[in-house]
Design an enzyme around this catalytic site. Structure first.
Site, PDB file in Angstrom:
ATOM      1  CG  PHE A   1      -1.833  -1.351   4.533  1.00 36.82           C
ATOM      2  CD1 PHE A   1      -2.937  -0.849   3.868  1.00 36.82           C
ATOM      3  CD2 PHE A   1      -1.270  -2.528   4.074  1.00 36.82           C
ATOM      4  CE1 PHE A   1      -3.456  -1.500   2.771  1.00 36.82           C
ATOM      5  CE2 PHE A   1      -1.782  -3.185   2.982  1.00 36.82           C
ATOM      6  CZ  PHE A   1      -2.877  -2.666   2.323  1.00 36.82           C
TER       7      PHE A   1
ATOM      8  NE  ARG B   1       0.168   0.136  -7.396  1.00 36.63           N
ATOM      9  CZ  ARG B   1      -0.029  -1.102  -6.952  1.00 36.63           C
ATOM     10  NH1 ARG B   1      -0.455  -2.031  -7.788  1.00 36.63           N
ATOM     11  NH2 ARG B   1       0.215  -1.419  -5.699  1.00 36.63           N
TER      12      ARG B   1
ATOM     13  NE  ARG C   1      -9.573  -5.026  -2.842  1.00 35.32           N
ATOM     14  CZ  ARG C   1      -8.730  -4.141  -3.348  1.00 35.32           C
ATOM     15  NH1 ARG C   1      -7.685  -4.549  -4.017  1.00 35.32           N
ATOM     16  NH2 ARG C   1      -8.907  -2.847  -3.185  1.00 35.32           N
TER      17      ARG C   1
ATOM     18  CG  ASP D   1       1.283 -11.425  -9.081  1.00 35.02           C
ATOM     19  OD1 ASP D   1       0.194 -11.026  -8.633  1.00 35.02           O
ATOM     20  OD2 ASP D   1       2.372 -10.920  -8.794  1.00 35.02           O
ATOM     21  CE  LYS D   2      -2.565  -5.253 -10.953  1.00 35.93           C
ATOM     22  NZ  LYS D   2      -1.500  -4.228 -10.957  1.00 35.93           N
TER      23      LYS D   2
ATOM     24  CE  LYS E   1       0.508   6.107   3.217  1.00 37.45           C
ATOM     25  NZ  LYS E   1       1.838   6.502   2.738  1.00 37.45           N
TER      26      LYS E   1
ATOM     27  CG  ASP F   1       2.593 -14.379  -7.006  1.00 36.07           C
ATOM     28  OD1 ASP F   1       1.374 -14.170  -6.936  1.00 36.07           O
ATOM     29  OD2 ASP F   1       3.421 -13.497  -7.278  1.00 36.07           O
TER      30      ASP F   1
END
Length: 1176
Positions: free
Chosen positions: A532, A588, A801, A399-400, A555, A831
């Site tokens: 979101f 980001r 993504r 994972d990042k 946003k 994860d």
């Protein structure tokens, strides 16, 4: 009326008899039925007093090895077959079964205690019109319960009311998902208003229709029917078992799911059983030994048949009084040799392997160099069965966010109305002018602060006003402290930035937000909150200003915002250029925009919004459609840039693992540009790599598919075996960056596959609009293979993504088609699927809770510890286990095959070459400890050199240290040693005379000499194979020899023979034989000849055929190449991939009444992030 497909669960409040009606019964066995509603008692234990012995024995005898030894024991009881006393098998079998049973009993007793403690917890239940103390196990579906502060929630409850304003309830979900941060739940407005008193709760008679029990922690759909009205229910209204009530004095709930039906129990199923490659190989080798054993025993049985016909039946002195024919005697001899030669696969092998694995796990737990002092987090081996697999890893899937990066967000830069604020001045901004400022927050561009303080820059004012209003952050007032609860670190960072620039978020209710706007307190009416999610990639809020204006603030990711901008908006190009600059710094980003809405336009949209909120079939899709109508023609304000720093040591760790020939793939939910930039910053991508994107990949796969179609048809197996040309023919390194959208074309869903199969049976094929699309499942699978082959040709692969399911599918593809050993590492709930799918799962205890750790095989606090886990502990574990198995097979072949050579001199009569007690104790006491310590402590090089020379790891990846070649080498080595151990004493005993004039060539003396030769040979051989000597190893080798002689002289003594004359028959054999110098010379010669070839071969290997380790240690460190500048790249949007609190905030209740007194000038406002980014 709205219905949905899986509504099949009905709960009636305060009506226990209702749930016992016939329609709610389910068949258990034949005509026996019971209620489909579980009781609230849980049972996690496996055994009780009556079932422990039979059930545990049944489970243990499901293992092939235990069953094999039980069959041997039965054979040894049969008088006609037995060649060894029954205790030679019974004692080792009882020891092994006993140790395992005790371990299982201890584990199960702990489960019993835990179940009893949980089931007997107390809770107040509404019975007969009043609340009464009751135990958890007595709670039933439909009961109303009362919970108090710090109580654990006993079942899955529908929250009815609480002592907090408008039924807000704070819960801690640590037992559910590992997160200690508080979550918020709220009851419906109608239950909050009408169910506060005990009498009201006793009269409550609602009927709940909802989904059946399932394991989805993130979803609940239902409908409450009460007083002729219907009210939609969702997860925000539920209190789940395993959570704890916090900051709420009293709350009431209705039991929807109890006991085994609760979501936490539905998630407590068994994790996927993982086995190492060595385990699988060892099983195949044991089967090979079984086959060899049967063949050898059959050959010797046939030999006995011919021997008896030609010699045995004619020798009067061999007559045993049994009138068996030669064939039947050969049959009995076959079974006799099955018993005699069974020690080729000793039962102690499996116990020894488990002991070694347990020891290796403890070494990982005790490693101080993997201890993270900052969080007091040591490394933890959560399994003991996979350690040697750590030395064979070929692919790492990481994972990042939170794994490679710290997941601690800081507001660094921004662009407002086309003007970028990116100056990095020497001195950070002084926030002393702002009484609410967080002094830890640092910002380096003084110009932006001056613009905001002057109140002349309207765009900057609007920018920070948006940040302070458009969010789902919750605030709690604790004794003057404002404590922020953020849905993600990104949101917390943005709200904190707005606070420091003078726009302080103070409080909110269900329909208002109050902020301190440059010293003036203002309250805005919240008309709607459009939350979101990972598909929308944006959030919006519709507010009514004090002057009556209605405005939408939004946003989100630049890709979705730019699609929805008005044609009249300004600064698009300059903002996009700023995004590119931010991307080069791996920041980001979020774009901020607004839209003014007329009252009539809002009224029309609001009606549609309310209708969509009541839809039960696909509520999310209905809401998204309504949101799309209002989120258009937006006006751009600017963009934010947030930094998510790399963890310490990540680039160095990735570089070292790459030198060990381990390929690293990054699988992240983040956007392509950010993932790519992080790839460069952590050295996964380098400037000498050619990067290929989804379009290139698609084209190459299409060309390969077209080429294959032109070739003559072939079957799938042959097509897979035929080597294909490489996809990248150019020299140089390649990297692959691919998005989840394109992966959907490769990792197709099962539903689509089933549909194709159904159409295929009907003789139809779904139309393919794209000529590059596969025609059938065979082509689809070949396309998957092509994709895996292409990706594996690359030095680095980044998938962005991607959803949790796609992460797991990528891992599955590599495992399936490359037969590679894989490792997944991550820190978040998204994860977990990937971690469970890989051969090894590693969890990082980071900012996103403990879900990944709870599902992992190994856990630690920092990515950099992965280097030590693999290159040190993994490599050592693999080397030790391989050396242990090679030597274990060798010593047992050497021991057992002496019987084979002896059979040629005893008429194939199944007579043993050793004394019975030597056979019993050989693997238990005489030869077990030295090889066990090699498996625990041996190391070819120390940890520092293991890290300095990563290529030492490569033999493990290739499986060079234990395979069928090594197995047969051990077999032939054992054959050679057994040949020497038998025939040299045999030749020495032939026609000889001892010192005292007596012939020492009796059977018992021969057995003592061969046994002594074997013990010396095996002990010295393990000494030659030991690379790392300690006092313990030395003591074990010498101690094993001492134990052998001590036991042998005791067993051969006259005293023990007098007590057990039929059991100890070698009276005086040891003392009689070993006083002869001639026999000591025989032992010395036997041992010397057995070891001499090994010494010579080891010398040749070191000098002529050096190993990878020998070569690497001679190499000097090469200088690192010069790094060129890097090109500009785009950034990702900064947003949590989990839904926020919009549903809670806008569900129709006040979250918190405005406090009478707010904190003063010295208020301490803290930010506590709730969940990490990327929790999809």
């Amino acid at each position: 009326m709205y219905y949905f497909s899986d509504v099949n669960w009905k709960v009636k409040a305060n009506d226990r008899p209702y749930h016992q009606q016939p329609q709610f019964k389910k068949k258990v066995f034949l005509c026996i039925k019971k209620s489909r509603y579980s009781g609230n008692a849980i049972k996690t234990y496996k055994y009780n007093v009556l079932t422990f012995i039979p059930l545990n024995l049944y489970e243990q005898f499901k293992r092939a090895a235990n069953l094999y030894f039980l069959a041997l024991l039965i054979l040894q009881i049969i008088p006609q077959i037995t060649t060894l006393p029954w205790y030679t098998t019974l004692i080792p079998l009882v020891v092994v079964l006993g140790i395992t049973a005790i371990k299982d009993l201890v584990d199960d007793l702990a489960r019993h205690r835990m179940d009893k403690e949980i089931n007997n917890r107390k809770c107040e239940v509404l019975l007969n019109g009043s609340f009464q103390d009751s135990r958890w196990r007595q709670i039933q579906v439909g009961d109303v319960v009362r919970l108090k502060k710090n109580d654990f929630i006993p079942a899955d409850l529908l929250l009815l009311s609480s002592s907090n304003p408008n039924s807000l309830c704070y819960v801690e979900t640590a037992e559910l998902d590992g997160e200690t941060n508080l979550k918020f739940k709220m009851g419906l407005r109608v239950t909050d208003e009408m169910l506060q008193e005990e009498r009201q709760l006793a009269d409550f008679d609602a009927l709940i229709d909802c989904e059946e029990p399932n394991n989805r922690l993130d979803k609940f759909l239902g409908m409450m029917q009460w007083n002729g009205e219907r009210y939609p229910l969702e997860l925000d209204n539920m209190l789940l078992r395993g959570c704890k009530v916090r900051n709420t004095d009293v709350c009431h709930g209705l039991v929807i799911f109890a006991g085994g039906d609760t979501k936490i129990m539905k998630n407590s199923g068994k994790t996927r059983f993982k086995r190492t490659k060595i385990d699988e190989l060892m099983n195949y080798m044991v089967y090979t030994i079984f086959a060899v054993l049967i063949l050898v025993a059959a050959g010797l049985g046939i030999g006995h048949t011919f021997w008896y016909e030609q010699i045995g039946s004619k020798a009067w002195y061999l007559y045993d009084g049994l009138n068996y024919n030669a064939t039947y005697r050969g049959f009995l001899s076959f079974w006799g040799y099955i018993i005699v030669l069974n020690t080729m696969v000793p039962i102690s092998l499996y116990v020894s392997v488990e002991v070694i694995r347990l020891g290796q796990s403890k070494f990982i737990n005790w490693d101080l160099q993997m201890y993270f002092a900052e969080k007091d987090t040591p490394a933890k081996a959560r399994t003991t069965t996979l350690n040697e697999q750590l030395g064979q890893i070929q692919y790492i899937f990481s994972d990042k966010t939170g794994t490679l990066t710290q997941n601690i967000m800081e507001f660094k830069k921004c662009t407002i109305a086309g003007r970028s604020y990116v100056k990095n001045e020497l001195k950070p901004v002084d926030w002393s002018w702002n009484q609410y400022a967080d002094q830890k927050f640092q910002f380096m561009d003084h110009l932006l602060v001056a613009n905001v303080k002057s109140k002349k820059d309207k765009d900057a004012m609007e920018f920070f006003k948006l940040l302070s209003l458009c969010h789902t952050v919750m605030v709690d007032n604790k004794d003057g402290d404002l404590v922020y609860q953020a849905a993600s670190p990104d949101e917390g960072a943005l709200v904190t930035a707005a606070r420091n620039f003078g726009f302080v978020f103070l409080s909110r209710t269900q329909d208002t937000i109050t902020i301190m706007e440059m010293g003036q307190e203002k309250t805005y009416e919240m008309l709607a909150l459009l939350d979101f999610n990972s598909d929308r990639k944006r959030m919006s809020i519709i507010l009514k200003f004090p002057d009556g204006r209605i405005r939408l603030y939004c946003k989100g990711a630049d890709t979705v915002i730019y699609e929805r901008l008005s044609t009249n908006t300004q600064h698009q190009q300059t903002t996009q250029e700023a995004l590119d600059i931010f991307a080069n710094d791996t920041l980001r980003t979020l774009c901020l925009c607004y839209k003014d809405i007329s009252a009539n336009e809002y009224e029309a949209w609001s009606r549609k919004h309310k209708e969509a909120q009541l839809v039960m079939g696909d509520r999310e899709a209905a809401l998204d459609s309504v949101y799309e109508e209002v989120e258009k023609d937006l006006m751009l304000i600017g963009a934010t840039a947030i930094e998510d720093k790399l963890q310490d040591g990540v680039p160095e760790t990735i570089a070292t693992l790459a030198k060990a020939d381990i390929k690293i793939w990054v699988l992240t939910g983040d956007k392509k540009e950010t993932a790519e930039n992080i790839g460069y910053s952590c050295s996964l991508l380098t400037d000498d790599m050619t990067v290929h994107y989804g379009e290139d990949v698609n084209e190459k796969l299409r060309i390969r598919q077209t080429t294959r179609r032109r070739q003559p048809p072939t079957n799938f197996r042959r097509a897979r075996q035929t080597p294909e040309e490489p996809f990248f023919t150019e020299t140089g390194k390649n990297a692959l960056i691919i998005t989840g959208g394109w992966l959907n074309e490769i990792l197709y869903e099962k539903k689509k596959k089933r549909r194709r199969l159904r159409l295929h049976r009907l003789g139809r094929r779904p139309p393919s609009s794209n000529p590059g699309e596969p025609l059938n499942d065979w082509e689809k699978e070949m396309r998957q293979i092509d994709f895996v082959d292409m990706a594996c040709e690359c030095e680095a692969v980044i998938c962005c993504r991607v959803t949790p399911k796609q992460k797991a599918n990528v891992v599955s593809l590599v495992k399936k088609y490359k037969k590679a050993v894989t490792l997944s590492i991550g820190d978040g709930a998204n994860d977990v699927n990937m971690i469970k799918t890989a051969d090894i799962g590693v969890g990082i205890s980071g900012q996103e809770g403990m879900q990944a750790v709870m599902s992992s095989d190994y856990a630690f606090a920092q990515f950099r510890y992965l280097e030590r886990l693999l290159l040190v502990h993994g490599r050592w574990s693999y080397i030790r286990m391989c050396k242990f198995l090679r030597f274990f097979f060798f010593k047992n072949f050497s021991f057992t095959l002496v019987h084979f050579w002896y059979s040629f001199f005893n008429g194939y009569s199944s007579q043993t070459a050793y004394e019975d007690w030597f056979i019993t104790l050989y693997n238990l006491a005489y030869s077990s400890l030295p090889v066990l310590l090699v498996g625990l402590l041996d190391q070819d090089v120390n940890d520092r050199l293991s890290l300095k020379f990563p290529k030492l790891y490569i033999p493990g990846q290739q499986g060079l240290l234990f395979n069928y070649k090594n197995f047969f080498i051990s077999l032939f080595h054992g054959i050679f040693v057994s040949l020497i151990i038998f025939f040299i004493p045999y030749g020495a005993f032939l026609q000889t005379m001892g010192q005292d004039g007596e012939a020492p060539s009796d059977y018992q003396s021969f057995a003592v000499v061969t046994a002594s030769s074997l013990i010396f040979t095996v002990s010295l051989q393990i000494s030659l194979d030991t690379s790392y000597w300690t006092f313990v190893n030395c003591f074990a080798v010498l101690g094993s020899i001492a134990i052998y002689f001590g036991f042998m002289f005791d067993i051969h003594s006259a005293g023990i023979h007098v007590i057990f004359p039929s059991v100890f028959t070698f009276t005086g054999a040891a003392s009689n034989a070993l006083r002869q110098p001639y026999l000591w010379l025989t032992i010395l010669l036997t041992v010397g000849i057995s070891l001499l070839p090994v010494i010579c071969i080891q010398f040749l290997y070191k000098t002529i055929w050096p190993s990878v380790g020998d070569k690497e240690k001679k190499k000097k460190k090469e200088p690192e190449p010069f790094q060129r500048g890097r090109r500009s790249r785009r950034s990702a949007y900064a947003f949590s991939h989990s839904q926020g609190y919009a549903g809670l905030i806008s569900s129709g209740q006040s979250i918190r009444r405005r406090p009478a007194a707010r904190s003063g000038a010295n208020a301490n406002i803290r930010e506590i992030p709730l969940g990490g980014a990327e929790n999809i």
